[in-house]
Design a protein around this motif. Structure first.
Motif, PDB file in Angstrom:
ATOM      1  N   ARG A 107     -11.729   5.721  11.538  1.00 48.98           N
ATOM      2  CA  ARG A 107     -10.458   6.845  10.807  1.00 48.98           C
ATOM      3  C   ARG A 107      -9.455   5.942   9.943  1.00 48.98           C
ATOM      4  N   ARG A 108      -9.168   4.569  10.725  1.00 53.47           N
ATOM      5  CA  ARG A 108      -7.913   3.851  10.164  1.00 53.47           C
ATOM      6  C   ARG A 108      -9.242   3.798   8.505  1.00 53.47           C
ATOM      7  N   ARG A 126      -7.132   5.016   4.592  1.00 56.87           N
ATOM      8  CA  ARG A 126      -6.781   3.999   3.068  1.00 56.87           C
ATOM      9  C   ARG A 126      -7.824   3.839   1.837  1.00 56.87           C
ATOM     10  N   GLU A 127      -9.290   4.514   2.502  1.00 56.51           N
ATOM     11  CA  GLU A 127     -10.314   5.225   1.396  1.00 56.51           C
ATOM     12  C   GLU A 127      -9.661   6.782   0.832  1.00 56.51           C
ATOM     13  N   ALA A 128      -9.029   7.378   1.813  1.00 56.81           N
ATOM     14  CA  ALA A 128      -8.958   8.835   0.959  1.00 56.81           C
ATOM     15  C   ALA A 128      -8.212   8.682   0.453  1.00 56.81           C
ATOM     16  N   ALA A 129      -7.600   7.736   0.587  1.00 56.92           N
ATOM     17  CA  ALA A 129      -5.395   7.868   0.031  1.00 56.92           C
ATOM     18  C   ALA A 129      -5.765   6.964  -1.318  1.00 56.92           C
ATOM     19  N   GLY A 130      -6.819   6.152  -1.301  1.00 52.66           N
ATOM     20  CA  GLY A 130      -7.182   5.967  -2.680  1.00 52.66           C
ATOM     21  C   GLY A 130      -7.254   6.785  -3.625  1.00 52.66           C
ATOM     22  N   GLN A 131      -7.635   7.941  -2.995  1.00 55.99           N
ATOM     23  CA  GLN A 131      -8.869   8.579  -4.168  1.00 55.99           C
ATOM     24  C   GLN A 131      -7.488   9.949  -4.068  1.00 55.99           C
ATOM     25  N   GLY A 132      -6.373   9.589  -3.647  1.00 56.06           N
ATOM     26  CA  GLY A 132      -4.961  10.807  -3.580  1.00 56.06           C
ATOM     27  C   GLY A 132      -5.379  11.926  -2.595  1.00 56.06           C
ATOM     28  N   THR A 133      -5.851  11.526  -1.249  1.00 58.37           N
ATOM     29  CA  THR A 133      -5.565  12.896  -0.391  1.00 58.37           C
ATOM     30  C   THR A 133      -5.617  12.488   0.736  1.00 58.37           C
ATOM     31  N   THR A 134      -6.587  13.034   1.311  1.00 53.74           N
ATOM     32  CA  THR A 134      -6.190  12.375   2.758  1.00 53.74           C
ATOM     33  C   THR A 134      -7.271  12.843   4.417  1.00 53.74           C
TER      34      THR A 134
END
Length: 145
Positions: free
Chosen positions: A23-24, A28-36
């Protein structure tokens, strides 16, 4: 305590640890794609078949209200759509839309190399993963009310 029950408890602790680490990384990966990561997880859950919010919540181990908020956000963004639920008039089924599929593909593509490298480094094989998944599914089924 039996050895079987003891090892089951250790397995569950390992599952929680793996889920937390994963999850951690996913956050980070989701934030890099502009989502959660919450949106990512809901999209992943409905990517195979439309599900009602309670079913999504059970699958993710989350409370229904939290999942409902994420589903509402995804629907408002056009990444999920509600469909009639023949089994329950008041609980719609949520399906991923083409826009949601594009976001999910971006997320999966962005994480592919890191996940592949991690799996290579671990020495875990495809058969190992499939056996582990089958074991976890059998346990989940046995524990379900």
């Amino acid at each position: 305590m039996s050895e079987l029950v003891h090892d089951y408890r250790l397995l569950i602790a390992d599952v929680y640890e793996l889920a937390g680490v994963s999850r951690r990384i996913s956050e980070r990966e989701a934030a890099g794609q502009g989502t959660t990561v919450a949106r990512w997880h809901v999209l992943s859950t409905v990517s195979e078949e439309p599900l009602a919010v309670p079913a999504i919540a059970r699958r993710l181990g989350q409370v229904r209200q939290a999942v409902q908020r994420v589903v509402d956000d995804l629907a408002e963004a056009g990444e999920l759509c509600a469909r009639p639920n023949p089994a329950h008039r008041r609980s719609a089924l949520y399906a991923i839309t083409p826009e949601g599929e594009r976001l999910l593909k971006r997320l999966w593509d962005a994480s592919e190399t890191r996940r592949g490298d991690m799996l290579d480094d671990s020495g875990v094989t495809l058969d190992d993963l499939r056996r582990a998944r089958e074991t976890l599914r059998r346990l989940s089924t046995a524990l379900s009310p």
